[in-house]
Design an enzyme around this catalytic site. Structure first.
Site, mmCIF file in Angstrom:
data_model
loop_
_atom_site.group_PDB
_atom_site.id
_atom_site.type_symbol
_atom_site.label_atom_id
_atom_site.label_comp_id
_atom_site.label_asym_id
_atom_site.label_seq_id
_atom_site.Cartn_x
_atom_site.Cartn_y
_atom_site.Cartn_z
ATOM 1 N N ASP A 391 0.784 -1.219 0.000
ATOM 2 C CA ASP A 391 0.000 0.000 0.000
ATOM 3 C C ASP A 391 0.824 1.282 0.000
ATOM 4 O OD1 ASP A 391 -2.449 -1.235 -0.153
ATOM 5 O OD2 ASP A 391 -2.714 -1.383 2.003
ATOM 6 N N TYR A 479 -10.087 -0.315 2.404
ATOM 7 C CA TYR A 479 -9.587 -0.429 3.780
ATOM 8 C C TYR A 479 -9.196 0.936 4.340
ATOM 9 C CZ TYR A 479 -9.205 -4.996 5.965
ATOM 10 O OH TYR A 479 -9.475 -6.151 6.640
#
Length: 795
Positions: A391, A479
């Site tokens: 990420d 998320y």
């Protein structure tokens, strides 16, 4: 009647009312949503280059009420100047760097073809920063930037001297590509719609193209046969019809492979025939969206729905911390530099704490940050095997940070910090309210002791634990990550990661578990009709450049093991023995946690001792964590090999900052923390960096649907023989009069807090003087007094 006097009285009343409104508006002004600068990049289709992830062929309908009060104008940061060597690039400096890059050969031949993927401060050499003192005659060290750009299909890394105007090429990694820009992430959402085969697949499923939203998904690396030497991305899509929570409505099995440089659709895979799109019912999580008003009314009586967060008013004198020059935070003896970063999210530097016995400010940590996040999903099937996200290095952890929500993400008295980031065209933009800083008191105890009555000593001593939190939250597609750096009065630093947001789910034909065949592998949990939550892991690797009382430190593993007593030595058969091992090289400091082989992990300064001879230090205190169970030769694990150990220690190297390598996207795992550490370099009494990986295994459950309650874990950096004794021994206990609340026994004559006669009074007859009598109030007729205060700095 004297009309002139009445008119004058009316005028004064109007002016007074206007003044009250002005003060109230100023006092209650709260940070507002994302800065308006993004609107200048609107593409006319309703999606800006900084829009939330999924942009479909048309802008999806949002049922959130659009009416809200306009927010006051915020700082554009155009006049900001750096005041500390580690301050991030300012708007002016970003514009200067852009000008220099666009004029640099070969980019000058076609400046519009230059895409800026990263542009950040090239921090001065560490000894220079450690020597720097504010107000010194030599001022700040020269300001430089490091840029990562793409130009005509090639990646470049460049040093930019902002003062001298020089641009110098730097070595680029042998494999992989830079972090994606927000611009191309947005553009890639729309790429599938240019392909007739994709559009036909959507129509066959009975979905309107206008209801489709697509997400760009990094493909990982699975060998040259799969990527063909091209910069690729995969895209998967969802139905937005009937809900804002489109993640819960996957168009399962449909995967589009796109060439990132040409935007060409390379391949469309459709293996989801017969898998229905899950229903929209009960998926919307917004307060304003209620499927059934009657049902909602019935549920409103449930206890948990009536709970509200405390008002968390600041003390009358204001917050107990200060932020100087925009980035230097001071609180309770702590001082540190705090800034936003496009890749790491939030960086804490130059953390030092005051020694209560000497008053000296002592170094603890030079720099700390989240270096990489690795999120592998545990489904090896065609449409899922590649979902192994990095990420930070692929998407930019800071780029995905959204403005924090006042009163909900952060308490009322928080102070906010913006981030200045760079668009693909090199222009700066501001991400407002990206970080908040606030004091927290959660009812915890800093220390206490009460003496037993059998001693005859009436002792009851207790102190409240108040901490300072620096927080950011990043929404990486579905998320949400909440990152807290919490500083405590006793010298401890707690780093906490919270996980929330929405699961990445898989469509399935099953609506009930009784339809699932025996021994069928589902790779997850059936959460709702036609929805499977896929098992996955989260790993957050932190880079912690510890400088405990100086730059040169050592790593010590304190092993605890059972020691058996000799026959006849003692009535005891065994005891616990601690043995210290000082790591000489990197291999000595590779740590995998083992519950039945406990140890402590210290970073010490061997040249600094306490008065009784112990080396001063800090220790890493793990809480709940998880380790990767993947095969070390599995391609995702080779790229995420920095999670093979929970702790690594390396010698300081300015170029070794990103655990997955500088270029993570489609990297092969050749430039990671694991490969650097293979050199087994000396680390004893050296300038060292400690790396800690915080891990989560997530087996989804129905409580995670449609949005997940936050789950958190943490680890501590705790003083170990750093102070001569308990550093908060002299902390003052909290008294009733320390609070903005007074409680007095009822007294009819005590009505006016300033006294009956206030005019020219001396303060002899006030609430404060009445309360000095310390009258009993338990189980009495009592009066509560509350003071509401405002600080007003006129603007």
């Amino acid at each position: 009647m004297d009309y002139s006097a009445s008119l004058l009285r009316l005028t004064f009343l109007a002016l007074g009312a206007a003044l009250v409104l002005l003060v109230a508006r100023s006092a209650f002004r709260l940070p507002h949503d994302i800065d308006g600068t993004a609107s200048i990049f609107d593409d006319g289709a309703g999606c800006t280059r900084f829009s939330p992830w999924a942009c479909g062929r048309q802008r999806r309908t949002d049922t959130t009420p659009k009416s809200k009060p306009s927010s006051p104008a915020r700082s554009s940061h155009e006049s900001d100047v750096p005041r500390h060597p580690l301050d991030p690039l300012t708007v002016t400096e970003v514009n200067r760097a852009r000008e220099l890059l666009r004029a640099h050969p070969p980019f000058a031949s076609s400046p519009s073809s230059l895409a800026v993927h990263e542009l950040a401060l090239d921090e001065p050499e560490k000894p220079v920063v450690r020597r720097w003192r504010k107000g010194a005659s030599d001022g700040l060290p020269p300001r430089r930037a490091v840029a990562v750009v793409r130009f005509q299909g090639e990646s470049h890394v460049l040093a930019v001297d902002l003062e001298a105007g020089a641009v110098t090429p730097l070595p680029a990694p042998a494999s992989g590509y830079p972090t994606m820009t927000m611009d191309e992430q947005r553009a890639l959402c729309a790429a599938p719609f240019s392909d007739p085969a994709f559009n036909a697949s959507i129509r066959r499923r009975g979905v309107r193209l206008g209801d489709v939203a697509c997400l760009p998904i990094s493909p990982g690396w699975y060998g040259p046969a799969e990527d063909g030497g091209r910069r690729l991305i995969k895209s998967q899509c969802f139905s937005t019809e009937g809900t804002a929570n489109f993640y819960m409505r996957p168009i399962e099995g449909l995967t589009v492979l796109v060439d990132m440089d040409t935007r060409e659709v390379v391949h469309v895979s459709d293996r989801g025939a017969g898998i229905p799109i899950p229903a929209a019912k009960n998926t919307d999580y917004r307060r304003a969206a209620e499927d059934d008003q009657e049902d909602a009314g019935k549920q409103s009586t449930f206890g948990y729905q009536t709970v509200r967060a405390p008002s968390m008013e600041p003390a009358p004198e204001g917050p107990g911390f200060e932020v100087e020059d925009g980035h230097t935070v001071r609180w309770a003896g702590w001082e540190f530099h705090l800034k936003a970063d496009a890749r790491a999210g939030m960086i804490v530097s130059r953390a030092a704490v005051q020694d209560p016995s000497t008053g000296a400010r002592r170094e603890v940590m030079y720099k700390g940050m989240a270096s990489e996040l690795f999120v592998p999903y545990m489904d090896p099937t065609e449409a899922w095997y590649f979902k192994t996200y990095m990420d930070a290095g692929e998407y930019g952890f800071g780029l995905q940070a959204m403005p924090l929500v006042p009163l909900n993400d952060c308490p009322r008295h928080a102070r906010y910090m913006d981030g200045v980031f760079v668009a693909a065209d090199g222009r700066p933009y501001v991400r407002e309210n990206m970080i908040c800083v606030f004091e927290r008191y959660a009812g915890d105890i800093a220390w206490r002791h009460s003496e037993s009555p059998i001693t005859g000593m009436d002792i009851r001593e207790s102190r409240p634990k108040v901490t300072l939190v620096a927080r950011m939250a990043a929404s990486v597609a579905n998320y949400d990550y909440i990152m807290d750096w919490e500083f405590q009065m006793d010298g401890l630093i707690r780093i906490k990661v919270g996980l929330s947001g929405i699961l990445m789910v898989k469509g399935t034909p099953y609506a009930h578990m009784n339809q699932v065949r025996q021994n069928e592998e589902m790779y997850g949990t059936l959460l709702s009709e036609n929805v499977i939550g896929v098992i996955h892991d989260h790993y957050v690797t932190f880079r912690l450049d510890m400088d405990v009382d100086g730059a040169d430190n050592s790593f010590v593993r304190v092993e605890m093991a059972r020691q058996d007593t000799a026959p006849g030595e003692s009535p005891r058969r065994s005891y616990l023995k601690a043995t210290r091992h000082v790591a000489s090289t990197e291999n000595d400091a590779k740590i995998r946690m083992k519950l039945y082989e406990p140890a402590e992990f210290h970073v010490i300064n061997p040249t600094k001792k306490t008065r009784v001879g112990n080396p001063v230090g800090y220790k890493v205190v793990p809480a709940g964590t998880a380790a990767s169970l993947l095969d070390p030769e599995d391609p995702p694990q080779k790229r995420g090999a920095f999670t093979n150990n929970q702790i690594w220690v390396t010698p300081y190297n300015k170029s070794e900052e990103w655990a997955g390598g500088l270029f993570v996207y489609q990297s092969k795992g050749e430039d990671t923390l694991a490969t650097w550490s293979e050199r087994d370099r000396p680390i004893e009494n050296k300038d060292i960096v400690l790396w800690y990986t915080l891990g989560f295994h997530h087996v989804p459950c129905q409580e995670d649907f449609p949005i997940m309650p936050t789950v958190s874990s943490s680890f501590d950096l705790k003083p170990v023989n750093f102070f001569e004794s308990n550093p908060i021994l002299r902390q003052q206990p909290t008294q009733v009069n320390d609070l903005p609340i007074w409680v007095t026994p009822y007294n009819k004559s005590e009505e006016w807090a300033g006294g009956l006669f206030v005019y020219q009074s001396k303060g002899e007859d006030t609430l404060a003087t009445w309360s000095e009598r310390d009258r009993p109030i338990e189980n009495k007729d009592i009066v509560l007094w509350y003071t509401l205060g405002f600080h007003h700095v006129p603007c």
